[in-house]
Design a protein around this motif. Sequence first.
Motif, PDB file in Angstrom:
ATOM      1  N   HIS A 199       0.854  -1.196   0.000  1.00 26.94           N
ATOM      2  CA  HIS A 199       0.000   0.000   0.000  1.00 26.94           C
ATOM      3  C   HIS A 199       0.884   1.237   0.000  1.00 26.94           C
ATOM      4  N   TYR A 200       0.701   2.114  -0.997  1.00 25.67           N
ATOM      5  CA  TYR A 200       1.389   3.401  -1.012  1.00 25.67           C
ATOM      6  C   TYR A 200       0.608   4.384  -0.150  1.00 25.67           C
ATOM      7  N   GLU A 201       1.332   5.133   0.655  1.00 23.43           N
ATOM      8  CA  GLU A 201       0.685   6.046   1.596  1.00 23.43           C
ATOM      9  C   GLU A 201       0.781   7.504   1.165  1.00 23.43           C
ATOM     10  N   GLU A 202       1.048   7.729  -0.117  1.00 25.28           N
ATOM     11  CA  GLU A 202       1.067   9.077  -0.680  1.00 25.28           C
ATOM     12  C   GLU A 202       0.727   9.001  -2.161  1.00 25.28           C
ATOM     13  N   SER A 203       0.396  10.133  -2.738  1.00 28.62           N
ATOM     14  CA  SER A 203      -0.019  10.162  -4.138  1.00 28.62           C
ATOM     15  C   SER A 203       1.160   9.902  -5.074  1.00 28.62           C
ATOM     16  N   LEU A 204       0.910   9.105  -6.115  1.00 33.93           N
ATOM     17  CA  LEU A 204       1.914   8.803  -7.132  1.00 33.93           C
ATOM     18  C   LEU A 204       1.528   9.390  -8.490  1.00 33.93           C
ATOM     19  N   ARG A 205       0.412  10.074  -8.565  1.00 28.06           N
ATOM     20  CA  ARG A 205      -0.135  10.500  -9.848  1.00 28.06           C
ATOM     21  C   ARG A 205       0.863  11.301 -10.666  1.00 28.06           C
ATOM     22  N   GLU A 206       1.143  10.801 -11.871  1.00 29.99           N
ATOM     23  CA  GLU A 206       2.068  11.414 -12.835  1.00 29.99           C
ATOM     24  C   GLU A 206       3.506  11.491 -12.327  1.00 29.99           C
ATOM     25  N   GLY A 207       3.815  10.781 -11.247  1.00 28.13           N
ATOM     26  CA  GLY A 207       5.171  10.817 -10.708  1.00 28.13           C
ATOM     27  C   GLY A 207       6.128   9.901 -11.462  1.00 28.13           C
ATOM     28  N   ASP A 208       7.424  10.228 -11.384  1.00 30.67           N
ATOM     29  CA  ASP A 208       8.473   9.371 -11.930  1.00 30.67           C
ATOM     30  C   ASP A 208       8.928   8.477 -10.772  1.00 30.67           C
ATOM     31  N   VAL A 209       8.407   7.262 -10.719  1.00 33.20           N
ATOM     32  CA  VAL A 209       8.540   6.398  -9.553  1.00 33.20           C
ATOM     33  C   VAL A 209       9.683   5.405  -9.734  1.00 33.20           C
ATOM     34  N   PHE A 210      10.556   5.320  -8.718  1.00 33.61           N
ATOM     35  CA  PHE A 210      11.646   4.352  -8.679  1.00 33.61           C
ATOM     36  C   PHE A 210      11.429   3.458  -7.452  1.00 33.61           C
ATOM     37  N   VAL A 211      11.344   2.165  -7.677  1.00 28.99           N
ATOM     38  CA  VAL A 211      11.117   1.213  -6.587  1.00 28.99           C
ATOM     39  C   VAL A 211      12.392   0.400  -6.396  1.00 28.99           C
ATOM     40  N   VAL A 212      13.014   0.515  -5.220  1.00 27.14           N
ATOM     41  CA  VAL A 212      14.286  -0.155  -4.922  1.00 27.14           C
ATOM     42  C   VAL A 212      13.995  -1.484  -4.228  1.00 27.14           C
ATOM     43  N   GLN A 213      14.421  -2.562  -4.847  1.00 23.84           N
ATOM     44  CA  GLN A 213      14.227  -3.893  -4.262  1.00 23.84           C
ATOM     45  C   GLN A 213      15.313  -4.824  -4.781  1.00 23.84           C
ATOM     46  N   THR A 214      16.127  -5.344  -3.887  1.00 27.06           N
ATOM     47  CA  THR A 214      17.168  -6.287  -4.283  1.00 27.06           C
ATOM     48  C   THR A 214      16.655  -7.705  -4.089  1.00 27.06           C
ATOM     49  N   PHE A 215      17.129  -8.644  -4.899  1.00 25.79           N
ATOM     50  CA  PHE A 215      16.642 -10.029  -4.828  1.00 25.79           C
ATOM     51  C   PHE A 215      17.523 -10.840  -3.879  1.00 25.79           C
ATOM     52  N   SER A 216      17.358 -10.573  -2.594  1.00 23.72           N
ATOM     53  CA  SER A 216      18.092 -11.316  -1.572  1.00 23.72           C
ATOM     54  C   SER A 216      17.104 -12.109  -0.725  1.00 23.72           C
ATOM     55  N   THR A 217      17.621 -12.956   0.148  1.00 24.32           N
ATOM     56  CA  THR A 217      16.805 -13.868   0.936  1.00 24.32           C
ATOM     57  C   THR A 217      15.778 -13.111   1.789  1.00 24.32           C
ATOM     58  N   PRO A 218      14.485 -13.541   1.778  1.00 21.29           N
ATOM     59  CA  PRO A 218      13.881 -14.582   0.944  1.00 21.29           C
ATOM     60  C   PRO A 218      13.571 -14.041  -0.448  1.00 21.29           C
ATOM     61  N   VAL A 219      14.206 -14.624  -1.462  1.00 18.78           N
ATOM     62  CA  VAL A 219      14.159 -14.091  -2.825  1.00 18.78           C
ATOM     63  C   VAL A 219      12.745 -14.082  -3.385  1.00 18.78           C
ATOM     64  N   SER A 220      11.989 -15.159  -3.180  1.00 12.79           N
ATOM     65  CA  SER A 220      10.635 -15.228  -3.748  1.00 12.79           C
ATOM     66  C   SER A 220       9.738 -14.135  -3.172  1.00 12.79           C
ATOM     67  N   ASP A 221       9.864 -13.863  -1.872  1.00 11.36           N
ATOM     68  CA  ASP A 221       9.095 -12.777  -1.266  1.00 11.36           C
ATOM     69  C   ASP A 221       9.508 -11.429  -1.845  1.00 11.36           C
ATOM     70  N   ALA A 222      10.814 -11.250  -2.062  1.00 16.47           N
ATOM     71  CA  ALA A 222      11.308  -9.985  -2.611  1.00 16.47           C
ATOM     72  C   ALA A 222      10.756  -9.751  -4.011  1.00 16.47           C
ATOM     73  N   ILE A 223      10.749 -10.785  -4.834  1.00 13.20           N
ATOM     74  CA  ILE A 223      10.230 -10.653  -6.198  1.00 13.20           C
ATOM     75  C   ILE A 223       8.744 -10.356  -6.177  1.00 13.20           C
ATOM     76  N   MET A 224       7.992 -11.091  -5.363  1.00 14.82           N
ATOM     77  CA  MET A 224       6.542 -10.892  -5.305  1.00 14.82           C
ATOM     78  C   MET A 224       6.207  -9.497  -4.800  1.00 14.82           C
ATOM     79  N   GLU A 225       6.928  -9.028  -3.789  1.00 14.32           N
ATOM     80  CA  GLU A 225       6.675  -7.685  -3.271  1.00 14.32           C
ATOM     81  C   GLU A 225       6.951  -6.636  -4.346  1.00 14.32           C
ATOM     82  N   LEU A 226       8.039  -6.808  -5.103  1.00 14.99           N
ATOM     83  CA  LEU A 226       8.359  -5.858  -6.168  1.00 14.99           C
ATOM     84  C   LEU A 226       7.278  -5.846  -7.243  1.00 14.99           C
ATOM     85  N   LEU A 227       6.811  -7.010  -7.632  1.00 17.78           N
ATOM     86  CA  LEU A 227       5.746  -7.084  -8.645  1.00 17.78           C
ATOM     87  C   LEU A 227       4.497  -6.345  -8.170  1.00 17.78           C
ATOM     88  N   LEU A 228       4.137  -6.532  -6.915  1.00 16.17           N
ATOM     89  CA  LEU A 228       2.955  -5.868  -6.367  1.00 16.17           C
ATOM     90  C   LEU A 228       3.160  -4.359  -6.274  1.00 16.17           C
TER      91      LEU A 228
END
Length: 332
Positions: free
Chosen positions: A59-88
């Motif tokens: 859940h984002y807690e601020e407006s993203l409308r028309e923003g240039d959004v960068f989401v930082v997520q490295t694929f480290s343990t637990p890797v599957s959770d990290a990937i799923m969280e990034l996709l969401l």
Amino acid sequence: MTVPHRAPSERLASSRRQPLLVFAGQSNCPLAQAICANLGVPLGKSKTEKFTNDNIIVHYEESLREGDVFVVQTFSTPVSDAIMELLLLIDAAKSASAGRVTAVIPYFSYARSDKKDSPRISIAGRLVADLLQEAGADRVLTMTLHSPQVHGFFKVPVDHLSADRVLSAHFKSCVPNAHDGVVLAPDAGSIKRASQIARRLNSGLAMIDKERLSDTEVRPRALIGDVEGKTVFIVDDEISTAGSLVETVSIARSLGARDVYVAVTHGVYTGPAIERIAALDVTQVASTNTVYVSPEKIAASNGKLAVLDVAPLFADAITNIHVGQSVSTLFE
């Protein structure tokens, strides 16, 4: 004419483009915070929760409308959770009308799965690339892919950063006469990276030639180059269990290396890695903060682990992407 370098925050202030918004998944918040500190922007507010059935909600807690959004997520343990969280996070940003979403993946662990080298397996690197694009990622920013051809799995722009500048500067700070040393590539796949760092140090270059005995077993066959009486700098893309590192250090020492320093981009340090490094006959093992290395691991390494900061490099790359400048200029 040489254009004077300006800090990321100065260049962002002069930009009239859509607002820059940086958010972080849970895998490496310290790196995301360091990137934002270099950018001079606050880390965006978001929340990730896991239900009792193991499902994840973001859940984002601020407006993203028309923003240039960068989401930082490295694929480290637990890797599957990290990937799923990034996709969401990507999907939620697109649903919230973000202008553009860039997946910042400092360590893309599935880059190791880049080919079908045994029957009936998945090329997982390509699959994860497809998932990121299907979720809505408009571009990807990453660092030191294990296999550069993974870049070609994406149909969106990919900016592939290198840690060579950071690793070279670290070697120079450790050894004032680093030019008298030898950069050692642990295998043929690492020779290009080793060669680039050797040029930066103006040092010698050597490589260990390995013979593959089976799909899982590799044996060192010979060392190409000379390390006797030299300070040796071992470079690679990552350390996982440190098995290959132990083998490489053993060969270098047996052939007369005087001091051994190790530097890699990704310090994954799984399984027995920390115990092996603590017992290893090296002066230091350094990795960047693309993967979070806990204080407990550093303490257990017998004082041998060091962590190098690549947040300024990521901040510069994000700034260049945001204002529409070339990322490749960061390596000139």
